[in-house]
Write a protein that holds these residues in place. Structure first.
Motif, PDB file in Angstrom:
ATOM      1  N   ARG A 383       0.823  -1.211   0.000  1.00  0.00           N
ATOM      2  CA  ARG A 383       0.000   0.000   0.000  1.00  0.00           C
ATOM      3  C   ARG A 383       0.861   1.266   0.000  1.00  0.00           C
ATOM      4  O   ARG A 383       0.391   2.332  -0.394  1.00  0.00           O
ATOM      5  N   ARG A 384       2.099   1.141   0.446  1.00  0.00           N
ATOM      6  CA  ARG A 384       2.996   2.287   0.444  1.00  0.00           C
ATOM      7  C   ARG A 384       3.726   2.478  -0.890  1.00  0.00           C
ATOM      8  O   ARG A 384       4.372   3.493  -1.110  1.00  0.00           O
ATOM      9  N   SER A 385       3.671   1.466  -1.768  1.00  0.00           N
ATOM     10  CA  SER A 385       4.370   1.580  -3.046  1.00  0.00           C
ATOM     11  C   SER A 385       3.678   2.608  -3.935  1.00  0.00           C
ATOM     12  O   SER A 385       2.488   2.873  -3.799  1.00  0.00           O
ATOM     13  N   THR A 386       4.466   3.204  -4.828  1.00  0.00           N
ATOM     14  CA  THR A 386       3.947   4.208  -5.757  1.00  0.00           C
ATOM     15  C   THR A 386       4.461   3.917  -7.149  1.00  0.00           C
ATOM     16  O   THR A 386       5.351   3.073  -7.339  1.00  0.00           O
ATOM     17  N   ASP A 387       3.939   4.637  -8.128  1.00  0.00           N
ATOM     18  CA  ASP A 387       4.404   4.445  -9.502  1.00  0.00           C
ATOM     19  C   ASP A 387       5.872   4.842  -9.635  1.00  0.00           C
ATOM     20  O   ASP A 387       6.616   4.251 -10.429  1.00  0.00           O
ATOM     21  N   THR A 388       6.280   5.854  -8.887  1.00  0.00           N
ATOM     22  CA  THR A 388       7.674   6.292  -8.962  1.00  0.00           C
ATOM     23  C   THR A 388       8.597   5.429  -8.105  1.00  0.00           C
ATOM     24  O   THR A 388       9.788   5.315  -8.388  1.00  0.00           O
ATOM     25  N   SER A 389       8.048   4.822  -7.033  1.00  0.00           N
ATOM     26  CA  SER A 389       8.814   3.887  -6.194  1.00  0.00           C
ATOM     27  C   SER A 389       8.012   2.598  -6.078  1.00  0.00           C
ATOM     28  O   SER A 389       7.346   2.340  -5.058  1.00  0.00           O
ATOM     29  N   PRO A 390       8.028   1.761  -7.141  1.00  0.00           N
ATOM     30  CA  PRO A 390       7.118   0.602  -7.191  1.00  0.00           C
ATOM     31  C   PRO A 390       7.414  -0.493  -6.177  1.00  0.00           C
ATOM     32  O   PRO A 390       6.529  -1.261  -5.845  1.00  0.00           O
ATOM     33  N   THR A 391       8.659  -0.583  -5.677  1.00  0.00           N
ATOM     34  CA  THR A 391       8.981  -1.612  -4.693  1.00  0.00           C
ATOM     35  C   THR A 391       9.142  -0.971  -3.324  1.00  0.00           C
ATOM     36  O   THR A 391      10.023  -0.126  -3.127  1.00  0.00           O
TER      37      THR A 391
END
Length: 496
Positions: A383-391
């Protein structure tokens, strides 16, 4: 033997004599047409051989002969057979010269040889070629079907490439080529095929198309039902495929679709088994997971473990990702649309399991006794992952926020009110259970009670404080409540 002019003239019983070796003499004769019209082209089809007795030449001059031959060349006639001694002896010199200038094949048919004999020979060769192609098609379909029935679709596609003497490409639903068989292709050909495959798949309808590539003609055919296409089968050959080759290709598409449905069923069964094994393992029971891995000839990976969580809402992609994990020897399972994969730390690091661009949550350095905690941590990290930080990896961020929450006056007051509805005994059982990361077996052993008894008591507690302790949110809220009360009872100063 294909019915070409060269092959026809080689039939000595017919007594034919070649006068002009035209450029199309080696091409296949589609049929034999007979006409004495001054301009027969409106009644002729490309690839035909024209035979004539020359009655129309009675009033021809040199220019007429040239125009006559030029019209036949433009109509893509493969050659002329001139029947002598019907209206004149020998073949007109003007016709020979016109054919030489135009490069059109010309041969002489003696009076004793009827045009019907030529027609019969060509007809027999065409029928023989059709039978040969039919036999080729049936043999190809049998061989390809046998390959599919063995469960090796790759072998079937390799067999298809061999049978058509070309290349076979299989794309995924995005239009990107994932497998290639047969002859190597120029990179430009693959780019052309992928671009057209992407367009066909985006349309979402069953269909196909032929297109020119640097390696020849690519024949594309969709795989799957309309609205749920799974990819494209492309066959690249030097020439455009005939009807029999297309039938073989269509058969392969049908077999791929049947095989795909069978794979989907197998994946569905494997998926359900994997889900059950994960649920059991999170409760401290590993027999189901060990049995699933044993079927694949694998053992449970040794720690330290990495637990990853990845959201894959699309069912087919979810099941295939799960199958890939199992084949790699990694236990797996699903919690709703989140795929959980368990791997050995060393194997995970060397595999690049998290595909580039895909969002994934990771928890590291765990043992099997901490599996349930690892799964929850991986989900929280996802849930904390983002498109810019996918892992996103558990522990790579501050957890001090939890202490801030549990020590606030408001939360302490709420916690004391809610937990006052429960007996101290139930709260103590919950404290021990949460200390064991919500694992029933290990907590029950620590408390000296049966796991089912512990489950019943926790359900009772959940009803008293109005929390669903079967869910991650419910457990998290209970943890906050207990920690808040513990801090208050220890007389620790609240944080404002």
């Amino acid at each position: 033997m294909k019915p070409s002019i060269s092959a026809l003239i080689a039939q000595s019983p017919l007594g034919l004599r070649s006068l002009v070796d035209g450029s199309a003499a080696g091409l296949e004769i589609e049929w034999v047409a007979s006409s004495d019209l001054p301009d027969p082209t409106p009644f002729l089809d490309p690839g035909q051989l024209l035979v004539t007795t020359g009655r129309q030449f009675a009033e021809f001059d040199v220019a007429d002969y040239v125009n006559y031959v030029d019209r036949l060349v433009a109509a893509k006639i493969v050659g002329i057979g001139f029947g002598t001694e019907v209206f004149r002896e020998g073949t007109p010199t003007e016709l020979v010269e016109a054919c030489q200038m135009a490069g059109l094949a010309l041969f002489e048919v003696p009076y004793r040889t009827p045009f019907l004999a030529l027609i019969r020979w060509v007809s027999a060769q065409i029928a023989r070629e059709h039978r040969r192609r039919d036999e080729w098609g049936l043999d190809a379909i049998r061989a390809i079907s046998s390959s599919v029935l063995t469960g090796r679709v790759e072998a079937a596609l390799d067999e298809l490439a061999r049978r058509v003497d070309g290349s076979v490409l299989l794309t995924e639903r995005t239009g990107h080529t994932v497998e290639a068989f047969g002859r190597d292709l120029f990179a430009e050909s693959v780019v052309v095929v992928d671009a057209e495959a992407t367009r066909l798949l985006a349309a979402g309808k069953r269909g196909g198309r032929d297109l020119q590539t640097p390696d020849g003609v690519a024949s594309l055919q969709t795989v799957g039902r309309g609205g749920s296409l799974t990819g494209i089968l492309a066959i690249v050959t030097a020439e455009r495929p005939d009807a029999i080759a297309r039938l073989v290709a269509n058969t392969v598409v049908a077999l791929l679709e049947v095989a795909g449905e069978q794979v989907d069923k197998q994946l569905a069964v494997a998926s359900r088994l994997a889900d059950q094994s994960l649920a059991d393992a999170m409760d401290g029971r590993f027999d189901t997971m060990r049995a699933v891995m044993g079927i694949l000839g694998r053992d449970l990976p040794e720690g330290p473990l990495v637990v990853s969580a990845q959201s894959l809402p699309e069912l087919r992609a979810h099941r295939r990702a799960k199958q890939r994990a199992l084949e790699a020897g990694w236990p797996t399972g699903s919690i709703e649309d989140v795929l959980i994969v368990i791997a050995n730390e060393a194997a995970w690091a060397s595999s690049g399991a998290a595909r580039e661009g895909e969002r994934v949550g990771v928890a590291r350095g765990l043992g099997w006794s901490r599996l349930a905690a690892g799964v929850e941590r991986a989900q929280i990290s996802l849930r904390r992952s983002t498109d810019t930080s996918p892992t996103a990896t558990w522990g790579e961020y501050s957890v001090g926020a939890l202490a801030e929450i549990t020590s606030s006056d408001t939360v302490v007051a709420i916690a004391q009110t809610m937990l006052s509805n429960a007996s101290p005994e139930l709260v103590e059982l919950a404290r021990v259970w949460l200390a064991h990361d919500g694992q029933w077996d290990s907590a029950a052993r620590s408390l000296g009670v049966h796991r089912h008894s512990l489950k019943d008591r926790m359900r009772q507690l959940g009803r008293l404080i109005d929390l669903d302790l079967e869910t991650l949110n419910g457990k998290a809220e209970l943890l906050v409540l207990i920690r808040s009360v513990d801090r208050a009872q220890a007389n620790l100063p609240p944080r404002q």
